[in-house]
Structures are given as C-alpha cells and as structure tokens.
Design a protein around this motif. Sequence first.
Motif, PDB file in Angstrom:
ATOM      1  N   ARG A 149      -5.454  -3.902  -7.946  1.00 50.02           N
ATOM      2  CA  ARG A 149      -4.864  -4.912  -7.070  1.00 50.02           C
ATOM      3  C   ARG A 149      -3.347  -4.908  -7.164  1.00 50.02           C
ATOM      4  O   ARG A 149      -2.768  -4.768  -8.243  1.00 50.02           O
ATOM      5  CB  ARG A 149      -5.381  -6.311  -7.451  1.00 50.02           C
ATOM      6  CG  ARG A 149      -4.927  -7.363  -6.442  1.00 50.02           C
ATOM      7  CD  ARG A 149      -5.294  -8.761  -6.865  1.00 50.02           C
ATOM      8  NE  ARG A 149      -4.912  -9.707  -5.829  1.00 50.02           N
ATOM      9  CZ  ARG A 149      -4.717 -10.986  -6.037  1.00 50.02           C
ATOM     10  NH1 ARG A 149      -4.872 -11.499  -7.243  1.00 50.02           N
ATOM     11  NH2 ARG A 149      -4.379 -11.785  -5.050  1.00 50.02           N
ATOM     12  N   ARG A 150      -2.727  -5.077  -6.006  1.00 55.56           N
ATOM     13  CA  ARG A 150      -1.273  -5.164  -5.937  1.00 55.56           C
ATOM     14  C   ARG A 150      -0.917  -6.241  -4.920  1.00 55.56           C
ATOM     15  O   ARG A 150      -1.503  -6.313  -3.845  1.00 55.56           O
ATOM     16  CB  ARG A 150      -0.662  -3.828  -5.506  1.00 55.56           C
ATOM     17  CG  ARG A 150       0.864  -3.852  -5.376  1.00 55.56           C
ATOM     18  CD  ARG A 150       1.381  -2.485  -4.942  1.00 55.56           C
ATOM     19  NE  ARG A 150       2.834  -2.472  -4.820  1.00 55.56           N
ATOM     20  CZ  ARG A 150       3.496  -2.816  -3.720  1.00 55.56           C
ATOM     21  NH1 ARG A 150       2.814  -3.185  -2.634  1.00 55.56           N
ATOM     22  NH2 ARG A 150       4.812  -2.784  -3.672  1.00 55.56           N
ATOM     23  N   ARG A 151       0.050  -7.092  -5.275  1.00 56.12           N
ATOM     24  CA  ARG A 151       0.522  -8.134  -4.377  1.00 56.12           C
ATOM     25  C   ARG A 151       2.006  -7.931  -4.105  1.00 56.12           C
ATOM     26  O   ARG A 151       2.743  -7.463  -4.969  1.00 56.12           O
ATOM     27  CB  ARG A 151       0.313  -9.517  -4.993  1.00 56.12           C
ATOM     28  CG  ARG A 151      -1.127  -9.851  -5.351  1.00 56.12           C
ATOM     29  CD  ARG A 151      -1.191 -11.017  -6.326  1.00 56.12           C
ATOM     30  NE  ARG A 151      -0.477 -10.708  -7.558  1.00 56.12           N
ATOM     31  CZ  ARG A 151      -0.277 -11.596  -8.539  1.00 56.12           C
ATOM     32  NH1 ARG A 151      -0.734 -12.825  -8.433  1.00 56.12           N
ATOM     33  NH2 ARG A 151       0.373 -11.240  -9.632  1.00 56.12           N
ATOM     34  N   SER A 152       2.420  -8.301  -2.913  1.00 60.16           N
ATOM     35  CA  SER A 152       3.838  -8.253  -2.600  1.00 60.16           C
ATOM     36  C   SER A 152       4.147  -9.300  -1.548  1.00 60.16           C
ATOM     37  O   SER A 152       3.250  -9.831  -0.883  1.00 60.16           O
ATOM     38  CB  SER A 152       4.250  -6.859  -2.099  1.00 60.16           C
ATOM     39  OG  SER A 152       3.680  -6.590  -0.830  1.00 60.16           O
ATOM     40  N   ALA A 153       5.427  -9.596  -1.411  1.00 64.19           N
ATOM     41  CA  ALA A 153       5.882 -10.538  -0.389  1.00 64.19           C
ATOM     42  C   ALA A 153       7.230 -10.061   0.119  1.00 64.19           C
ATOM     43  O   ALA A 153       8.198  -9.972  -0.655  1.00 64.19           O
ATOM     44  CB  ALA A 153       5.994 -11.955  -0.954  1.00 64.19           C
ATOM     45  N   VAL A 178       2.594   2.449   1.236  1.00 71.38           N
ATOM     46  CA  VAL A 178       1.905   1.913   0.061  1.00 71.38           C
ATOM     47  C   VAL A 178       0.600   2.681  -0.128  1.00 71.38           C
ATOM     48  O   VAL A 178      -0.219   2.775   0.788  1.00 71.38           O
ATOM     49  CB  VAL A 178       1.620   0.405   0.200  1.00 71.38           C
ATOM     50  CG1 VAL A 178       0.839  -0.104  -1.003  1.00 71.38           C
ATOM     51  CG2 VAL A 178       2.928  -0.366   0.343  1.00 71.38           C
ATOM     52  N   LYS A 179       0.449   3.246  -1.320  1.00 75.90           N
ATOM     53  CA  LYS A 179      -0.751   3.995  -1.689  1.00 75.90           C
ATOM     54  C   LYS A 179      -1.249   3.487  -3.044  1.00 75.90           C
ATOM     55  O   LYS A 179      -1.053   4.127  -4.073  1.00 75.90           O
ATOM     56  CB  LYS A 179      -0.425   5.491  -1.803  1.00 75.90           C
ATOM     57  CG  LYS A 179      -0.127   6.181  -0.491  1.00 75.90           C
ATOM     58  CD  LYS A 179      -1.404   6.680   0.133  1.00 75.90           C
ATOM     59  CE  LYS A 179      -1.135   7.603   1.317  1.00 75.90           C
ATOM     60  NZ  LYS A 179      -2.350   8.141   1.902  1.00 75.90           N
ATOM     61  N   PRO A 180      -1.910   2.317  -3.067  1.00 75.49           N
ATOM     62  CA  PRO A 180      -2.393   1.797  -4.355  1.00 75.49           C
ATOM     63  C   PRO A 180      -3.381   2.767  -4.996  1.00 75.49           C
ATOM     64  O   PRO A 180      -4.210   3.373  -4.304  1.00 75.49           O
ATOM     65  CB  PRO A 180      -3.086   0.491  -3.967  1.00 75.49           C
ATOM     66  CG  PRO A 180      -2.498   0.124  -2.642  1.00 75.49           C
ATOM     67  CD  PRO A 180      -2.214   1.422  -1.962  1.00 75.49           C
ATOM     68  N   ASP A 224       4.357  -7.093  -7.473  1.00 69.18           N
ATOM     69  CA  ASP A 224       3.826  -6.839  -8.808  1.00 69.18           C
ATOM     70  C   ASP A 224       4.423  -5.549  -9.359  1.00 69.18           C
ATOM     71  O   ASP A 224       4.781  -4.637  -8.604  1.00 69.18           O
ATOM     72  CB  ASP A 224       2.304  -6.659  -8.744  1.00 69.18           C
ATOM     73  CG  ASP A 224       1.560  -7.969  -8.594  1.00 69.18           C
ATOM     74  OD1 ASP A 224       1.970  -8.951  -9.223  1.00 69.18           O
ATOM     75  OD2 ASP A 224       0.568  -7.999  -7.844  1.00 69.18           O
ATOM     76  N   GLN A 225       4.455  -5.460 -10.672  1.00 70.42           N
ATOM     77  CA  GLN A 225       4.868  -4.213 -11.312  1.00 70.42           C
ATOM     78  C   GLN A 225       3.645  -3.321 -11.463  1.00 70.42           C
ATOM     79  O   GLN A 225       3.155  -3.044 -12.565  1.00 70.42           O
ATOM     80  CB  GLN A 225       5.547  -4.510 -12.649  1.00 70.42           C
ATOM     81  CG  GLN A 225       6.898  -5.185 -12.471  1.00 70.42           C
ATOM     82  CD  GLN A 225       7.588  -5.489 -13.794  1.00 70.42           C
ATOM     83  OE1 GLN A 225       7.075  -6.241 -14.615  1.00 70.42           O
ATOM     84  NE2 GLN A 225       8.746  -4.895 -14.001  1.00 70.42           N
ATOM     85  N   TYR A 264      -3.221  -6.150  -1.631  1.00 68.21           N
ATOM     86  CA  TYR A 264      -3.861  -4.833  -1.608  1.00 68.21           C
ATOM     87  C   TYR A 264      -5.059  -4.876  -2.534  1.00 68.21           C
ATOM     88  O   TYR A 264      -4.980  -4.599  -3.722  1.00 68.21           O
ATOM     89  CB  TYR A 264      -2.879  -3.757  -2.049  1.00 68.21           C
ATOM     90  CG  TYR A 264      -1.677  -3.635  -1.150  1.00 68.21           C
ATOM     91  CD1 TYR A 264      -1.699  -2.803  -0.039  1.00 68.21           C
ATOM     92  CD2 TYR A 264      -0.526  -4.379  -1.405  1.00 68.21           C
ATOM     93  CE1 TYR A 264      -0.608  -2.705   0.798  1.00 68.21           C
ATOM     94  CE2 TYR A 264       0.577  -4.285  -0.568  1.00 68.21           C
ATOM     95  CZ  TYR A 264       0.522  -3.451   0.524  1.00 68.21           C
ATOM     96  OH  TYR A 264       1.613  -3.364   1.356  1.00 68.21           O
ATOM     97  N   ALA A 265      -6.172  -5.284  -1.985  1.00 60.78           N
ATOM     98  CA  ALA A 265      -7.446  -5.358  -2.690  1.00 60.78           C
ATOM     99  C   ALA A 265      -8.517  -5.380  -1.619  1.00 60.78           C
ATOM    100  O   ALA A 265      -8.225  -5.585  -0.437  1.00 60.78           O
ATOM    101  CB  ALA A 265      -7.519  -6.611  -3.560  1.00 60.78           C
ATOM    102  N   LEU A 266      -9.745  -5.175  -2.015  1.00 64.10           N
ATOM    103  CA  LEU A 266     -10.825  -5.158  -1.034  1.00 64.10           C
ATOM    104  C   LEU A 266     -11.659  -6.425  -1.150  1.00 64.10           C
ATOM    105  O   LEU A 266     -12.434  -6.579  -2.094  1.00 64.10           O
ATOM    106  CB  LEU A 266     -11.717  -3.929  -1.244  1.00 64.10           C
ATOM    107  CG  LEU A 266     -11.030  -2.589  -0.987  1.00 64.10           C
ATOM    108  CD1 LEU A 266     -12.022  -1.459  -1.179  1.00 64.10           C
ATOM    109  CD2 LEU A 266     -10.453  -2.530   0.412  1.00 64.10           C
TER     110      LEU A 266
END
Length: 347
Positions: free
Chosen positions: A279-283, A268-270, A221-222, A189-191
């Motif tokens: 930025r947010r990462r997930s898997a 998801v609403k970063p 990520d937290q 979640y980044a541009l």
Amino acid sequence: MSFRVPRVDISAYVADGTAAQRAAVAAQIDQACREVGFVQVVGHGVPDEITAAFVRAMDAFFALDLTTKKTCRTPPSVNRGYAPPKSESLSLSLGVESANRMNDFFEAFNVGATAADYPDSPGLPQDDYAENVWPDVEGFERAVSTYFAQAGRVARTLTGIFGDALGLDPDFFGSRTGHSLDVLRMNNYALPPGTDVTLDGDLTGMGEHTDFGIVTVLWADQVRGLQVLGSDGGWHDVEPDEGAFLVNLGDVMARLTNERWMSTLHRVKPPVLDGTIERRRSAAYFHDGDVDAVIEVLPSCVDADHPALYTPVTVGEHIAAKLQGSRAGVSNVAARRESESVLSSRR
C-alpha cells in the motif's frame, strides 16, 4: 551519472530571511528546475500535527466500502469527488494510448478551490470551480480543509521563489493566480475488496504523465512506487525525505520558460509483494493558475537559438484538454511534445 532529487530548505522565504539567504534559495531552485524538475522541499513550515490529522482523515475515507465511496463520484468534467480504480488513464492526458485505455488502478478523492473562495472574481465557470463533495466521515472536511490551506500557502511561497529565480516582476504570479484552479488529490494505491484488477507485470498504478499546472506539492508515504524519468532516459525510484514535500513543476512552467525549466514525466508503479500490492498513499496539491490566465513563453526565455516552442493558451483550455484524456478517455491531441517524450521513454 547517478540520479538525485535536490533537497532545498525554503525557510528563508517562510520566515524573515535575509536578501542573501533568499537569493541562495532561489539559485538552488533554479538549478533543480533546470536539471530535474523535482525538489525535496524542507523548511516549509507545515505543522506535523496538521499533516497527521489529514492522513488519518484520508485513511478513514478510503477504508469505506466501495459502494459508499462511489456515492461521491462526479462527472468527468468536474474534477471533484471520488475516482474508483481503473476509471482513469493519466497517459491519455498526454495523447498516448495504452493497451487498456482506462487502466490506472489507484483510487482517489479530489477537493478544490470553489467559486465561493474567490468572492472578488464573479462569474467563474461552475465546472472549474465546483462545490466540493464531502463524504460522511467524522472530521474529514475539517482536517482536509486545514491541510488544503497549508499546502496552498507552500505552493504560493514557491511561486514567489520562482519569480525571484526567473527575474520576474514581484506580482507576476500573483496576477495570474488570484482565482487559481487549485485541487488536492488524495491517492490510495491498494486494491479494495471487490475490485477487478489483475496483478501482473504490466500493472499500472498511475500512468506516465506530466502535471498540468504551475507547481505540485506532494505528501507521500516513504514507500517505493513513484518513478521519475531522468535525463539519462531511465526511470528512477523517488521517495520523499523525512519531513519533506516532493515538489515538481507542471506544464505551465515548462511553457512559460520555453522548457528552460522541466515538467518532468513521472509515473507510479507500486511493488507487488507475494501477490499483493504494498500500500502507498499520497496527496498532491496542484496549484494551476487562473482559468482565464494566458500562458505564453517569457520573452527572457526566447532568443535566436531558442525559438518559442509553444503558442499562447489559457490555463483553462490547457487543463480541459488534459482532463478530457485522464478522466473521460479522450486522447489529448494538443500534447504532441509531451507524448513524444512518453513514447521515447517506452522505447
């Protein structure tokens, strides 16, 4: 009433726990699945160094330029490879239209179980069990494959707990997951530079949706962003505890249990900070079941006061309809109950 995702230590099932210890874990999982549909799972046994290597591999791929990443795209019917920003809309998997049909701004990379992984199950559909697309990133395939195996072990441990919690035959899930449609989706979640996304109040990282299969094992990520719809009708921020996986049920479990257990809506609403996205990462590891497994309501979950809410469907039919929505932009007309929940949350 405050919203809380229960924390459950499953080490009694990972190691040699006593019957009493396992029964206590199963009871905690049952309560969490009835009341929330999400669980903070610790005691899962995944080594920190495997997760760390996996996250480094994710970062290395997403750091590539957009043109290079797009060489790893696949057709919408094949749930593999790269998905650039604004190429999907998860809300359509539930049959819900949005103002911009394909508006989820996250980018993702998918790998999954292939036909070659199940040599004892010949003739599996190629699109469902497609070969993976591996980018030319040093160490990526090794790190991702190692983590994939660990997340799959955790998912199968959880189905063992589910079987005990529901009083099922010990082989119930095993007989329906021998060639399971398992997919690991890495999300960023980044541009990326050159991406045409407007930062405004309606920015959607990932639209409202339920997961498709049996169970999802999520590393993240937290960082704020994941929101879960509570029984109070409100959206609640959820982050993983230190060292925990966020685990949630998918639609297959809601169907099996006649909604005694919850496949919970989430999105998801970063946050946007000073005009940029944090930025947010997930898997997410999706353990979905065999493509030809028939999912029907368990007899123990039906009585005079609780008639069956769903007709039988195969895992493959169910997931194909969901993917047609999220990846191909075709609204899922079969998701009537789920779409009503989304629309109610928006009101």
